[in-house]
Design a protein around this motif. Structure first.
Motif, PDB file in Angstrom:
ATOM      1  N   ARG A   1      -4.669  -3.072 -26.115  1.00 50.59           N
ATOM      2  CA  ARG A   1      -4.773  -4.107 -27.154  1.00 50.59           C
ATOM      3  C   ARG A   1      -5.160  -3.442 -28.448  1.00 50.59           C
ATOM      4  NH1 ARG A   1      -8.826  -8.908 -25.536  1.00 50.59           N
ATOM      5  NH2 ARG A   1      -9.412  -7.922 -23.568  1.00 50.59           N
TER       6      ARG A   1
ATOM      7  N   LYS B   1     -18.867  -2.361 -22.150  1.00 52.04           N
ATOM      8  CA  LYS B   1     -19.805  -3.453 -21.899  1.00 52.04           C
ATOM      9  C   LYS B   1     -19.402  -4.262 -20.671  1.00 52.04           C
ATOM     10  CE  LYS B   1     -21.039  -5.876 -25.526  1.00 52.04           C
ATOM     11  NZ  LYS B   1     -21.150  -6.862 -26.629  1.00 52.04           N
ATOM     12  N   TYR B   2     -18.104  -4.442 -20.501  1.00 55.65           N
ATOM     13  CA  TYR B   2     -17.573  -5.242 -19.401  1.00 55.65           C
ATOM     14  C   TYR B   2     -16.996  -4.302 -18.341  1.00 55.65           C
ATOM     15  CZ  TYR B   2     -17.575  -9.083 -22.856  1.00 55.65           C
ATOM     16  OH  TYR B   2     -17.911 -10.019 -23.799  1.00 55.65           O
TER      17      TYR B   2
ATOM     18  N   ILE C   1     -17.228   1.648 -26.578  1.00 58.18           N
ATOM     19  CA  ILE C   1     -18.207   0.694 -26.078  1.00 58.18           C
ATOM     20  C   ILE C   1     -17.732   0.141 -24.739  1.00 58.18           C
ATOM     21  CG2 ILE C   1     -19.459  -1.445 -26.622  1.00 58.18           C
ATOM     22  CD1 ILE C   1     -18.267  -0.396 -29.649  1.00 58.18           C
TER      23      ILE C   1
ATOM     24  N   TYR D   1      -6.771 -17.141 -30.412  1.00 56.96           N
ATOM     25  CA  TYR D   1      -7.424 -16.601 -29.213  1.00 56.96           C
ATOM     26  C   TYR D   1      -8.910 -16.973 -29.243  1.00 56.96           C
ATOM     27  CZ  TYR D   1      -8.942 -12.904 -25.887  1.00 56.96           C
ATOM     28  OH  TYR D   1      -9.510 -12.201 -24.848  1.00 56.96           O
ATOM     29  N   TYR D   2      -9.673 -16.353 -30.116  1.00 61.70           N
ATOM     30  CA  TYR D   2     -11.086 -16.709 -30.239  1.00 61.70           C
ATOM     31  C   TYR D   2     -11.371 -17.320 -31.605  1.00 61.70           C
ATOM     32  CZ  TYR D   2     -12.760 -14.141 -26.077  1.00 61.70           C
ATOM     33  OH  TYR D   2     -13.022 -13.702 -24.801  1.00 61.70           O
TER      34      TYR D   2
ATOM     35  N   LEU E   1     -13.908  -0.945 -25.500  1.00 62.02           N
ATOM     36  CA  LEU E   1     -13.562  -1.034 -26.914  1.00 62.02           C
ATOM     37  C   LEU E   1     -13.613   0.376 -27.481  1.00 62.02           C
ATOM     38  CD1 LEU E   1     -13.229  -2.828 -29.464  1.00 62.02           C
ATOM     39  CD2 LEU E   1     -15.694  -3.142 -29.451  1.00 62.02           C
TER      40      LEU E   1
ATOM     41  N   LEU F   1      -9.244  -1.862 -25.718  1.00 60.35           N
ATOM     42  CA  LEU F   1      -9.099  -2.461 -27.049  1.00 60.35           C
ATOM     43  C   LEU F   1      -9.270  -1.375 -28.086  1.00 60.35           C
ATOM     44  CD1 LEU F   1     -10.477  -4.831 -25.236  1.00 60.35           C
ATOM     45  CD2 LEU F   1     -10.940  -5.795 -27.464  1.00 60.35           C
TER      46      LEU F   1
ATOM     47  N   LYS G   1     -19.538 -11.964 -24.695  1.00 61.39           N
ATOM     48  CA  LYS G   1     -19.069 -13.234 -25.247  1.00 61.39           C
ATOM     49  C   LYS G   1     -19.218 -14.347 -24.219  1.00 61.39           C
ATOM     50  CE  LYS G   1     -15.508 -10.728 -27.853  1.00 61.39           C
ATOM     51  NZ  LYS G   1     -15.823  -9.400 -27.323  1.00 61.39           N
TER      52      LYS G   1
ATOM     53  N   ARG H   1     -12.910  -3.381 -18.990  1.00 65.71           N
ATOM     54  CA  ARG H   1     -12.310  -3.113 -20.296  1.00 65.71           C
ATOM     55  C   ARG H   1     -13.290  -2.403 -21.218  1.00 65.71           C
ATOM     56  NH1 ARG H   1     -13.797  -8.092 -19.132  1.00 65.71           N
ATOM     57  NH2 ARG H   1     -14.224  -9.713 -20.681  1.00 65.71           N
TER      58      ARG H   1
ATOM     59  N   ASP I   1     -20.842 -14.086 -29.332  1.00 68.22           N
ATOM     60  CA  ASP I   1     -21.079 -12.771 -28.741  1.00 68.22           C
ATOM     61  C   ASP I   1     -22.593 -12.587 -28.770  1.00 68.22           C
ATOM     62  OD1 ASP I   1     -20.457 -10.334 -27.625  1.00 68.22           O
ATOM     63  OD2 ASP I   1     -18.950  -9.824 -29.136  1.00 68.22           O
TER      64      ASP I   1
HETATM   65  C1  LIG Z   1     -14.862  -8.527 -27.238  1.00 67.14           C
HETATM   66  C2  LIG Z   1     -15.025  -7.305 -26.485  1.00 67.14           C
HETATM   67  C3  LIG Z   1     -14.145  -6.989 -25.452  1.00 67.14           C
HETATM   68  C4  LIG Z   1     -12.985  -7.872 -25.054  1.00 67.14           C
HETATM   69  O1  LIG Z   1     -13.373  -9.103 -24.615  1.00 67.14           O
HETATM   70  P1  LIG Z   1     -12.265 -10.159 -24.150  1.00 67.14           P
HETATM   71  O2  LIG Z   1     -13.052 -11.394 -23.867  1.00 67.14           O
HETATM   72  O3  LIG Z   1     -11.585  -9.585 -22.955  1.00 67.14           O
HETATM   73  O4  LIG Z   1     -11.305 -10.329 -25.282  1.00 67.14           O
HETATM   74  C5  LIG Z   1     -14.358  -5.826 -24.755  1.00 67.14           C
HETATM   75  N1  LIG Z   1     -15.389  -5.001 -25.048  1.00 67.14           N
HETATM   76  C6  LIG Z   1     -16.246  -5.293 -26.033  1.00 67.14           C
HETATM   77  C7  LIG Z   1     -17.377  -4.365 -26.283  1.00 67.14           C
HETATM   78  C8  LIG Z   1     -16.095  -6.444 -26.800  1.00 67.14           C
HETATM   79  O5  LIG Z   1     -16.949  -6.700 -27.785  1.00 67.14           O
END
Ligand SMILES: *Cc1c(COP(=O)(O)O)cnc(C)c1O
Ligand code: SF4
Length: 347
Positions: free
Chosen positions: A176, A90-91, A88, A265-266, A96, A145, A315, A94, A308
């Protein structure tokens, strides 16, 4: 204590095999498990005291999972944000990466309930390869992640191979691992696992404890092994109705996590995941819990309350209001309710 693999093999996966004193509505439980799997390993089962307690509620199927008409199968739009299956993106920086379909326990409130532990989650050598290829050709991703399911259910060798492949990609700075193993199957954290993980620094682990009763000597030993291997440990707790939706419980949990070297953390507002509506807490309550933490205990014990956003929005933090911005100053109310002013420097 038996080997972790023995504990996994001897997990209870059918309500009919539960100790009778822990059963409530066996027929309802059985209907649920034909849709959403159950797995309660002997370690976590041993932590449960009685029906309805906070650990029982996390693990035992509940017929309300089948009558949820509010929430969505894939609330985070993970499927539409996957350039290749099980990855995934999304950002911007980074991703997942889902590398294992099973967990040491199936939490009833799981965000990936639609697939975790079922044949609907298909992870193969091919999907892993496709994920690695995508990471290789996407240098903007500097933080991966590794999650699932639970990646720490991989055998040592498979896990080492995967981490090695990730480390070959020079644009990945941070790895991570997201795992509930230190909480639900801490004996998986062997000395051998800790020394294996140590080879892949900078490596972070985010674990997942939801209640102070999950923290005992066994969990502490698992976390100590990881921390001694130089791995910074975080915790992603989910607010859950009837389990931890209480300022005193959350405060005790956060403080106890710090004693086992885990930094909160969260703190997540429950996702709008189909089958979990009965666990969701009012947004207001999360904010009130944050208010009860901030200033009243160490900043180290204060996680970020986050939601989220459904539809893949990502998030966002939710914070109590402490300050009003006026021209050239803020008017602030501190944690005890007293008012103060902070003045900006002259221009
Ligand atoms: C939560 C998440 C992350 C990591 O988010 P952080 O705020 O950096 O911990 C990265 N990708 C996806 C898709 C997520 O759901
Ligand atoms: S350990 Fe995580 S992924 Fe597995 S069932 Fe629990 S919440 Fe879901």
């Amino acid at each position: 204590m038996p080997h972790w693999k023995t504990l996994l093999k001897t997990s209870i996966i059918r309500p009919a095999d539960l100790p009778l004193h822990l059963v409530r509505d066996q027929a309802g439980m059985a209907r649920v498990t034909s849709v959403y799997p159950m797995r309660i390993n002997p370690y976590y089962l041993g932590l449960i005291q009685e029906p309805g307690d906070p650990l029982w509620r996390q693990a035992m199927p509940d017929s309300r999972e089948l009558t949820d008409r509010v929430c969505m199968a894939d609330p985070l739009a993970e499927e539409s944000l996957s350039p290749v299956p099980n990855l995934i993106h999304k950002y911007p920086d980074r991703a997942l990466f889902l590398v294992h379909a099973q967990c040491a326990m199936y939490c009833r409130f799981c965000t990936r309930k639609r697939m975790v532990g079922t044949t609907r989650m298909r992870i193969t050598a091919d999907t892993i390869r496709a994920g690695l290829d995508y990471l290789k050709k996407t240098p903007a991703i500097r933080d991966v992640l590794v999650s699932g399911g639970d990646p720490l259910l991989l055998e040592d060798e498979a896990l080492a191979n995967l981490l090695q492949e990730l480390r070959k990609i020079k644009t990945i700075e941070i790895i991570r691992i997201g795992t509930r193993v230190p909480c639900v199957l801490p004996m998986r954290v062997t000395k051998k696992l800790a020394s294996l993980l140590k080879r892949f620094h900078p490596l972070y682990i985010n674990t997942h404890f939801n209640h102070p009763a999950e923290i005992n000597q066994t969990a502490a030993t698992a976390c100590a092994r990881l921390a001694d291997a130089g791995i910074p440990l975080g915790c992603q707790t989910v607010l859950l109705k009837g389990i931890n939706d209480d300022p005193a419980i959350i405060r005790a949990l956060m403080q106890k996590l710090l004693t086992i070297r885990v930094k909160p953390y969260y703190l997540f507002q429950g996702d709008m995941t189909r089958g979990t509506d009965h666990f969701r807490t009012p947004l207001r309550q999360g904010i009130d819990i944050m208010r009860s933490l901030i200033g009243h205990t160490s900043g180290l014990a204060v996680p970020t309350l986050a939601v989220d956003l459904p539809g893949g929005g990502g998030k966002i933090p939710l914070l109590p209001e402490y300050a009003q911005y006026c021209s050239g100053k803020i008017r602030a109310t501190n944690f005890c309710g007293h008012d103060f002013t902070y003045v900006d420097p002259a221009e």
